[in-house]
Design a protein around this motif. Structure first.
Motif, PDB file in Angstrom:
ATOM      1  N   CYS A  36      -4.465  -3.809   7.935  1.00 12.77           N
ATOM      2  CA  CYS A  36      -4.113  -4.835   6.951  1.00 12.77           C
ATOM      3  C   CYS A  36      -4.184  -6.265   7.483  1.00 12.77           C
ATOM      4  CB  CYS A  36      -2.715  -4.579   6.412  1.00 12.77           C
ATOM      5  SG  CYS A  36      -2.474  -2.925   5.750  1.00 12.77           S
ATOM      6  N   GLY A  37      -4.811  -6.485   8.650  1.00  9.61           N
ATOM      7  CA  GLY A  37      -5.004  -7.855   9.110  1.00  9.61           C
ATOM      8  C   GLY A  37      -4.024  -8.353  10.152  1.00  9.61           C
ATOM      9  N   PHE A  38      -2.967  -7.578  10.468  1.00 10.27           N
ATOM     10  CA  PHE A  38      -2.005  -8.057  11.468  1.00 10.27           C
ATOM     11  C   PHE A  38      -2.381  -7.598  12.879  1.00 10.27           C
ATOM     12  CE2 PHE A  38       2.179  -9.604   9.421  1.00 10.27           C
ATOM     13  CZ  PHE A  38       1.496 -10.197   8.389  1.00 10.27           C
ATOM     14  N   ASP A  42      -9.586  -7.898   8.663  1.00  8.57           N
ATOM     15  CA  ASP A  42      -9.488  -9.215   8.045  1.00  8.57           C
ATOM     16  C   ASP A  42      -9.845  -9.021   6.570  1.00  8.57           C
ATOM     17  OD1 ASP A  42     -12.371  -9.477   7.588  1.00  8.57           O
ATOM     18  OD2 ASP A  42     -12.547  -9.815   9.735  1.00  8.57           O
ATOM     19  N   PRO A  43      -9.713 -10.055   5.740  1.00  5.56           N
ATOM     20  CA  PRO A  43      -9.955  -9.865   4.303  1.00  5.56           C
ATOM     21  C   PRO A  43     -11.329  -9.256   3.988  1.00  5.56           C
ATOM     22  CG  PRO A  43      -8.824 -11.937   4.649  1.00  5.56           C
ATOM     23  CD  PRO A  43      -9.148 -11.407   6.013  1.00  5.56           C
ATOM     24  N   ALA A  47     -11.885  -5.599   2.224  1.00  6.66           N
ATOM     25  CA  ALA A  47     -12.620  -5.455   0.964  1.00  6.66           C
ATOM     26  C   ALA A  47     -13.693  -4.376   1.093  1.00  6.66           C
ATOM     27  CB  ALA A  47     -13.257  -6.786   0.581  1.00  6.66           C
ATOM     28  N   ILE A  89       5.997  -5.523   3.652  1.00  6.88           N
ATOM     29  CA  ILE A  89       5.735  -5.928   2.265  1.00  6.88           C
ATOM     30  C   ILE A  89       4.478  -6.799   2.186  1.00  6.88           C
ATOM     31  CG2 ILE A  89       6.637  -7.320   0.334  1.00  6.88           C
ATOM     32  CD1 ILE A  89       9.469  -6.392   1.243  1.00  6.88           C
ATOM     33  N   TYR A  90       4.367  -7.731   3.114  1.00  3.65           N
ATOM     34  CA  TYR A  90       3.202  -8.633   3.134  1.00  3.65           C
ATOM     35  C   TYR A  90       1.904  -7.830   3.251  1.00  3.65           C
ATOM     36  CZ  TYR A  90       0.389 -12.732   4.541  1.00  3.65           C
ATOM     37  OH  TYR A  90      -0.557 -13.733   4.610  1.00  3.65           O
ATOM     38  N   GLY A  93       1.093  -5.645   0.239  1.00  4.50           N
ATOM     39  CA  GLY A  93       0.589  -6.454  -0.867  1.00  4.50           C
ATOM     40  C   GLY A  93      -0.862  -6.831  -0.669  1.00  4.50           C
ATOM     41  N   ALA A  94      -1.192  -7.239   0.547  1.00  9.53           N
ATOM     42  CA  ALA A  94      -2.557  -7.676   0.830  1.00  9.53           C
ATOM     43  C   ALA A  94      -3.554  -6.534   0.623  1.00  9.53           C
ATOM     44  CB  ALA A  94      -2.646  -8.213   2.260  1.00  9.53           C
ATOM     45  N   ALA A  97      -3.943  -5.435  -2.996  1.00  8.78           N
ATOM     46  CA  ALA A  97      -4.767  -6.324  -3.834  1.00  8.78           C
ATOM     47  C   ALA A  97      -6.231  -5.889  -3.819  1.00  8.78           C
ATOM     48  CB  ALA A  97      -4.639  -7.763  -3.352  1.00  8.78           C
ATOM     49  N   PHE A  98      -6.723  -5.486  -2.656  1.00  7.31           N
ATOM     50  CA  PHE A  98      -8.117  -5.029  -2.598  1.00  7.31           C
ATOM     51  C   PHE A  98      -8.292  -3.699  -3.330  1.00  7.31           C
ATOM     52  CE2 PHE A  98      -7.924  -8.057   0.910  1.00  7.31           C
ATOM     53  CZ  PHE A  98      -9.007  -8.848   0.564  1.00  7.31           C
ATOM     54  N   THR A 100      -6.493  -2.858  -5.998  1.00  9.67           N
ATOM     55  CA  THR A 100      -6.463  -3.265  -7.408  1.00  9.67           C
ATOM     56  C   THR A 100      -7.827  -3.774  -7.857  1.00  9.67           C
ATOM     57  OG1 THR A 100      -4.136  -3.869  -7.260  1.00  9.67           O
ATOM     58  CG2 THR A 100      -5.404  -4.887  -9.046  1.00  9.67           C
ATOM     59  N   VAL A 101      -8.408  -4.657  -7.042  1.00  7.64           N
ATOM     60  CA  VAL A 101      -9.703  -5.246  -7.354  1.00  7.64           C
ATOM     61  C   VAL A 101     -10.790  -4.167  -7.444  1.00  7.64           C
ATOM     62  CG1 VAL A 101     -11.522  -6.640  -6.269  1.00  7.64           C
ATOM     63  CG2 VAL A 101      -9.195  -7.547  -6.472  1.00  7.64           C
ATOM     64  N   PHE A 136       8.463  -2.190  -2.844  1.00  3.60           N
ATOM     65  CA  PHE A 136       7.166  -2.652  -3.347  1.00  3.60           C
ATOM     66  C   PHE A 136       6.600  -1.681  -4.380  1.00  3.60           C
ATOM     67  CE2 PHE A 136       2.444  -2.583  -2.855  1.00  3.60           C
ATOM     68  CZ  PHE A 136       2.198  -3.782  -3.503  1.00  3.60           C
TER      69      PHE A 136
ATOM     70  N   ILE B  89      -7.997 -13.122  -2.563  1.00  2.00           N
ATOM     71  CA  ILE B  89      -7.436 -11.825  -2.955  1.00  2.00           C
ATOM     72  C   ILE B  89      -6.334 -11.399  -1.987  1.00  2.00           C
ATOM     73  CG2 ILE B  89      -7.966  -9.356  -3.206  1.00  2.00           C
ATOM     74  CD1 ILE B  89     -10.789 -10.237  -4.184  1.00  2.00           C
ATOM     75  N   TYR B  90      -6.599 -11.565  -0.677  1.00  2.00           N
ATOM     76  CA  TYR B  90      -5.618 -11.189   0.348  1.00  2.00           C
ATOM     77  C   TYR B  90      -4.299 -11.937   0.139  1.00  2.00           C
ATOM     78  CZ  TYR B  90      -3.869 -10.151   5.090  1.00  2.00           C
ATOM     79  OH  TYR B  90      -3.127  -9.720   6.171  1.00  2.00           O
ATOM     80  N   GLY B  93      -2.417 -11.035  -3.059  1.00  2.00           N
ATOM     81  CA  GLY B  93      -1.745  -9.753  -2.913  1.00  2.00           C
ATOM     82  C   GLY B  93      -0.464  -9.877  -2.117  1.00  2.00           C
ATOM     83  N   ALA B  94      -0.531 -10.619  -1.027  1.00  2.00           N
ATOM     84  CA  ALA B  94       0.633 -10.760  -0.153  1.00  2.00           C
ATOM     85  C   ALA B  94       1.793 -11.433  -0.887  1.00  2.00           C
ATOM     86  CB  ALA B  94       0.248 -11.556   1.095  1.00  2.00           C
ATOM     87  N   ALA B  97       3.296  -9.328  -3.691  1.00  2.00           N
ATOM     88  CA  ALA B  97       4.177  -8.247  -3.244  1.00  2.00           C
ATOM     89  C   ALA B  97       5.631  -8.731  -3.177  1.00  2.00           C
ATOM     90  CB  ALA B  97       3.720  -7.725  -1.884  1.00  2.00           C
ATOM     91  N   PHE B  98       5.831  -9.952  -2.710  1.00  2.00           N
ATOM     92  CA  PHE B  98       7.211 -10.459  -2.649  1.00  2.00           C
ATOM     93  C   PHE B  98       7.755 -10.730  -4.049  1.00  2.00           C
ATOM     94  CE2 PHE B  98       5.670 -11.315   1.636  1.00  2.00           C
ATOM     95  CZ  PHE B  98       6.679 -10.714   2.363  1.00  2.00           C
ATOM     96  N   VAL B 101       8.743  -7.269  -5.375  1.00  2.00           N
ATOM     97  CA  VAL B 101       9.987  -6.836  -4.735  1.00  2.00           C
ATOM     98  C   VAL B 101      11.191  -7.569  -5.338  1.00  2.00           C
ATOM     99  CG1 VAL B 101      11.223  -7.091  -2.538  1.00  2.00           C
ATOM    100  CG2 VAL B 101       8.947  -6.046  -2.590  1.00  2.00           C
ATOM    101  N   SER B 135     -10.208 -10.965 -10.806  1.00  2.00           N
ATOM    102  CA  SER B 135     -10.352  -9.548 -10.450  1.00  2.00           C
ATOM    103  C   SER B 135      -9.021  -8.943 -10.017  1.00  2.00           C
ATOM    104  CB  SER B 135     -11.391  -9.380  -9.340  1.00  2.00           C
ATOM    105  OG  SER B 135     -10.951  -9.988  -8.138  1.00  2.00           O
ATOM    106  N   PHE B 136      -8.134  -9.776  -9.484  1.00  2.00           N
ATOM    107  CA  PHE B 136      -6.823  -9.272  -9.056  1.00  2.00           C
ATOM    108  C   PHE B 136      -5.873  -9.146 -10.238  1.00  2.00           C
ATOM    109  CE2 PHE B 136      -2.448 -10.348  -7.536  1.00  2.00           C
ATOM    110  CZ  PHE B 136      -2.196  -9.130  -6.929  1.00  2.00           C
TER     111      PHE B 136
END
Lengths: 254, 254, 254, 254
Positions: A36-38, A42-43, A47, A89-90, A93-94, A97-98, A100-101, A136, B89-90, B93-94, B97-98, B101, B135-136
């Motif tokens: 998830c990018g952490f 990356d985005p 995707a 949560i972050y 969510g990220a 979103a992908f 969902t898209v 979430f 999008i990323y 989404g992030a 999510a908050f 919540v 798209s989101f």
């Protein structure tokens, strides 16, 4: 009839750096844990990975980790439970979103690396993760080490959860993984590894490193897609499951 | 009766670094643009900012920017439209999510800093942003510079959009903002600034820096919450709106 | 007798992500451009890369870039000249420390990616880079595009500089590289590429994409070490140089 | 005559985020610990902070930390000793470059936050830090907690080191700081704090939280410059030292 899920960590490339044989492992598994990018990804990678998984029609989940790209999320970071919860949560969510898209939904969440290990032993961290996920989307499923505190916390919160086992790792008598620092931690003989997993699935038991038989429940087996050898092992284990009449399907579909 | 929205950038602290008088500005505005972790903010700041906005019952939106913490998203980065879209999008989404919540929903999206400026002039980037948002969640509203390409792209995509104006900035004849590098770019006389905004709202017009009157539409006025002087100005403008019978309300509620 | 340097970008791995066949390319080149942690690399990779270069007894230089790991320093970032200068000093210091610890000295500096391209055309940025290098260590040599503003700025500042040419790239009449977006930008025929470089070295000339012959000076040829094909090309070019009596040696040793 | 150094953490701003009253605290201290970009600061802040310290003619040192901007280096990260060593070398080099450019030299190194705490107790980490510093510049002085393993490791390596004490913190019988999680960890009465420091300097003793007197050596006192109250305390302590004939001077000048 017995059934099992095969899960694998995917989408671990980052920018110009490639990692993992994602396209080759995807047709062989049923659940993808997507970074998830952490700690990786990356985005753009997210995707693309979600699209590949969607086309292959496999289930996807979020694979959140510590915010440590250089350490690939494998180094323990002393975050407070509240910080862990917000990191979860972050990242959910990220990735969500992908999904969902792309018109699909997340099936599950599997914490990554050091966060996975900590959550197996530290109940406060485990609870923070479970609460973050539940708040979430209460329909998500937590994928965690069979017998660990992470699953206990999920039960406490009311979060669905499934039990992960490892084909290539030795177990302690309490059901935890033998530390990689100890001798015998990794099962290198593939035939033995396959036999152990089949026994976990069919008999709900495994022989601990001490020689004692312990109970263990297996909903999903963790496999790897880093190299050709890993891919070959996944094919071997799939064939063995077929011969044993063990159906391979995502846990979310049961 | 005329109505207008007051929007402000919020949640711009990062880790141990504090920025903005969020708690003091929130009761004075109707729409909060919340940073999403790329140019400012972090998961903890986002969680807290969404909660504060919820308690104050104001509308919230995502304020996505370039991935450049050190530059606070104010330095142009030459991302491809595809990279911009995935960054949007990323971040959506992030933040979303908050909101989830906290039991609330996002009202809008306002790109930040250099991304806002580029999207006002580069149609490909504008389109990438609009497509990413749509798209989101196709019910989100894009908040962009009145008369800019960003709003044109939103129309093209079918994305609802509202027009932002600035009380303290001079305009060129084509409706774009006068560059801060030019003399006269910033309106320092508060009385004049207030009168200009009222005219934009009531008459749909403003005097460009050349002296020519140009048409402009105002759905939302951008205000700041960085210091006491900024807070005082917001109180002044609110009072002026009251005297002029201009109702202050979030654009999403109309 | 003619002489030429072969330079290559190295040390571009990051954390768990590997990039480049560093150990295989090092014995074939004379100058290594080592990434400094902003667009690639990390402290561990830098420590190791400097050690490998030292053992092979080749010259090393800093390869500073924009602070953009995800974009690998290939995306233009609109930094002020002052910001560029400080980014250069920071990265030079960091890499220099590993050289110091290993008992060797930096020979040169070659800006990376988008920063290299911008500095070739924007004199203010070029000057910021040259001043940054000179203020840190006036004995360092700047490696830049033959004929570019970067070298002009170095001359202005009193910084030693050497001229880089590309075997696989077409040139415009003004000596700049043909944009990769244009047809014919890359020379794919290896024989032609080798002949072009030999002519640059011996005759100080090259045929531009327009067909016109233009003067060009070659102190160093940029080669790549990303894959087997790149390694093979370096071997080919080395053999051709040998046959032409062109000595291969680092520019710092002349 | 007794003498003491006053050290303070400086240069902790980052990008658009300001922290610390650097310009006001600098004239009151003798040694500045300057952040190096991993837990705080950036190239521009470093350039400016070194210049301010130079103009005030105070000694400067590097203040390296874990690579964790969001956590401000206050969260433990489980880096291997080798990773710690390379992080130290990288940060020393970066800060050192700005010193070089400004025509001054580093006096010392003081690890920051969680790294400081870990190095006080974990000898392997302490050794990695000491070796990293020594290999970069054997004339640098390590500033560490009086009585800690960090100083023991410096002795082992042959690295000069000086002993830091805290005016506002309680001590355990073994000379370590009382954890902030325990009651009584912080001395809030300024008069008592001042008296304790004077006793440490003159008598080499302090009363531990248990009531027992323990030996302690003080070369430098850590003070803060975060807010007006902190500045006032530094003025108070300076006046008390003057009355007690304790000279205030950087440890490097003795």
């Amino acid at each position: 009839m017995y059934s099992i899920d095969l899960n694998c960590d995917l989408g671990e490339s980052f920018g110009s750096w490639k990692m993992g044989l994602d396209k080759q492992i995807i047709p062989l598994i049923t659940s993808a844990n997507i970074a998830c990018g952490f700690h990786a990804s990356d985005p753009d990678v997210m995707a693309e990975t979600v699209m590949i998984a969607k086309k292959a029609n496999i289930a996807i989940g979020a694979h959140p980790g510590y915010p440590d790209l250089q350490g690939f999320g494998r180094r323990f970071m002393d975050l407070t439970p509240k910080e862990v919860k917000n990191c979860i949560i972050y990242q959910l969510g990220a990735l969500s979103a992908f999904a969902t898209v792309s018109g699909i939904k997340l099936q599950h969440v599997k914490p990554h690396g050091a966060l996975y290990n900590v959550a197996g032993k530290d109940y406060d961290v485990a609870l923070a993760i479970a609460e973050g996920i539940y708040s979430f989307d209460s329909s998500l499923i937590l994928l965690g080490l069979s017998g660990s505190k992470m699953l206990k916390a999920a039960d406490e919160v009311g979060l669905k959860n499934v039990k992960e086992v490892f084909a290539d790792r030795a177990y302690e008598e309490d059901g935890s993984l033998v530390s990689r620092k100890k001798e015998g931690a990794v099962i290198t003989d593939e035939k033995i590894a396959v036999q152990r997993v089949i026994r976990m699935i069919k008999d709900g038991a495994v022989t601990a490193i001490t020689g004692k038989n312990i109970p263990i429940r297996a909903d999903s087996v963790c496999v790897h897609g880093d190299n050709q050898k890993a891919l070959t092992f996944v094919k071997t284990i799939r064939k063995a499951f077929e011969e044993e009449n063990i159906r391979i399907q995502p846990f979310g579909s049961r």
